[in-house]
Design an enzyme around this catalytic site. Sequence first.
Site, PDB file in Angstrom:
ATOM      1  N   ARG A   1     -13.340  -4.057  -0.934  1.00 33.94           N
ATOM      2  CA  ARG A   1     -12.483  -3.395  -1.932  1.00 33.94           C
ATOM      3  C   ARG A   1     -11.864  -4.428  -2.877  1.00 33.94           C
ATOM      4  O   ARG A   1     -10.735  -4.269  -3.336  1.00 33.94           O
ATOM      5  CB  ARG A   1     -11.374  -2.572  -1.260  1.00 33.94           C
ATOM      6  CG  ARG A   1     -11.871  -1.486  -0.340  1.00 33.94           C
ATOM      7  CD  ARG A   1     -12.726  -0.443  -1.068  1.00 33.94           C
ATOM      8  NE  ARG A   1     -13.258   0.511  -0.100  1.00 33.94           N
ATOM      9  CZ  ARG A   1     -14.417   0.369   0.534  1.00 33.94           C
ATOM     10  NH1 ARG A   1     -15.177  -0.676   0.265  1.00 33.94           N
ATOM     11  NH2 ARG A   1     -14.818   1.252   1.408  1.00 33.94           N
TER      12      ARG A   1
ATOM     13  N   SER B   1      -8.573   7.771  -0.464  1.00 33.22           N
ATOM     14  CA  SER B   1      -7.976   6.863   0.525  1.00 33.22           C
ATOM     15  C   SER B   1      -6.870   6.040  -0.126  1.00 33.22           C
ATOM     16  O   SER B   1      -7.115   5.330  -1.096  1.00 33.22           O
ATOM     17  CB  SER B   1      -9.039   5.924   1.096  1.00 33.22           C
ATOM     18  OG  SER B   1     -10.062   6.661   1.722  1.00 33.22           O
TER      19      SER B   1
ATOM     20  N   GLU C   1      -5.053   0.625  -1.305  1.00 32.75           N
ATOM     21  CA  GLU C   1      -6.287   0.573  -2.072  1.00 32.75           C
ATOM     22  C   GLU C   1      -6.022   1.049  -3.493  1.00 32.75           C
ATOM     23  O   GLU C   1      -6.714   0.673  -4.433  1.00 32.75           O
ATOM     24  CB  GLU C   1      -7.342   1.458  -1.400  1.00 32.75           C
ATOM     25  CG  GLU C   1      -8.706   1.416  -2.030  1.00 32.75           C
ATOM     26  CD  GLU C   1      -9.731   2.166  -1.216  1.00 32.75           C
ATOM     27  OE1 GLU C   1     -10.579   2.850  -1.828  1.00 32.75           O
ATOM     28  OE2 GLU C   1      -9.700   2.087   0.031  1.00 32.75           O
TER      29      GLU C   1
END
Length: 343
Positions: free
Chosen positions: A159, A235, A331
């Site tokens: 990520r 998420s 995130e």
Amino acid sequence: MAFSLKKYNTFGINAETNFFFSVNESNQIKPYLPLLQDSAPPVILGGGSNVLFIEAPESGVLHINIGGIHAHSETDTNVLVTAGAGVEWTSLVEWALKHNLGGIENLILIPGRCGAAPMQNIGAYGIELESVFHSLKGWLIPESRMVTFSRDECRFGYRESIFKHELRHQVVITEITLQLSKPGHHTVNTSYAPVLDALRLSDIQSPSIQDVGRVVRDIRMRKLPDWRAYGNAGSFFKNPVISDAHFNQLKAEWTDIPGYPLPDSRVKVPAAWLIDQAGWKNRRTGKAGSWKNQALVIVNYGGASGQEILTHARSIRDDVLSKFGVELKPEVNLVGLSKDEQF
């Protein structure tokens, strides 16, 4: 005159800006580069699916709506596919499946647009964008020139990418190019148990890329809320990576804790499991809360402010750290968080 960004972020936060510009072509961006250079920092939006507005942005907001998908540069096994940064990510996956091109079927229904995909190195169900990424083009804001980045130059991680660190707020991505596999050369990834279980239930022993795309779509639709009904950004937290020793300590107490070993003596632990075990699934803080079917998703139940959602997220983080000694990191991109204020 203030412009509402409520329709431009999937959390549905009613932040406002005095400077909003939307572009449909790459060359339309150049006149706005001086404004972006003066902004501190500029806000660049696609679908707004990975952003939480804590406060209204003080700088200009540039909305990228560049479309188009086309294939080119074929070999016997692969083909390059280029998509405009404003193309919905799932539209690109569906286009690839329709043309029987493989490599991104596990990533179907990830919210957002193509321009944001390399920034996050998006991933799901055993696949990350990096595995099929070829290159991207974009405007380098400080120098007002178009640049091309290869896969290696993007410095992908979990990520992560160079666009979240050294080049944060400095590049306006205009298009991405992926290398997808042609029929007869697909490598189907069923490494994640939910995907494999779903295929077995359907008695599919030799799945196609279309089969994988279908079961992943079904899994995500069951677990995740539609952002149009309940504002969310998918998420909220990254899956934490911890040492083998730390994982073994947790395993001694929590025998059913899942973990995915990595090559460097570390283990990736599902953040959703940690949050669920800490008791946060379907738990609310005012107008914000954790989704009933997926603890990793924080939702806006209607009228929540960015600050309320942030408060809920911080409470989850603190509780998980207290119970497991594992630090969760967002995130989602937090806009409006002051330099002196940490998540």
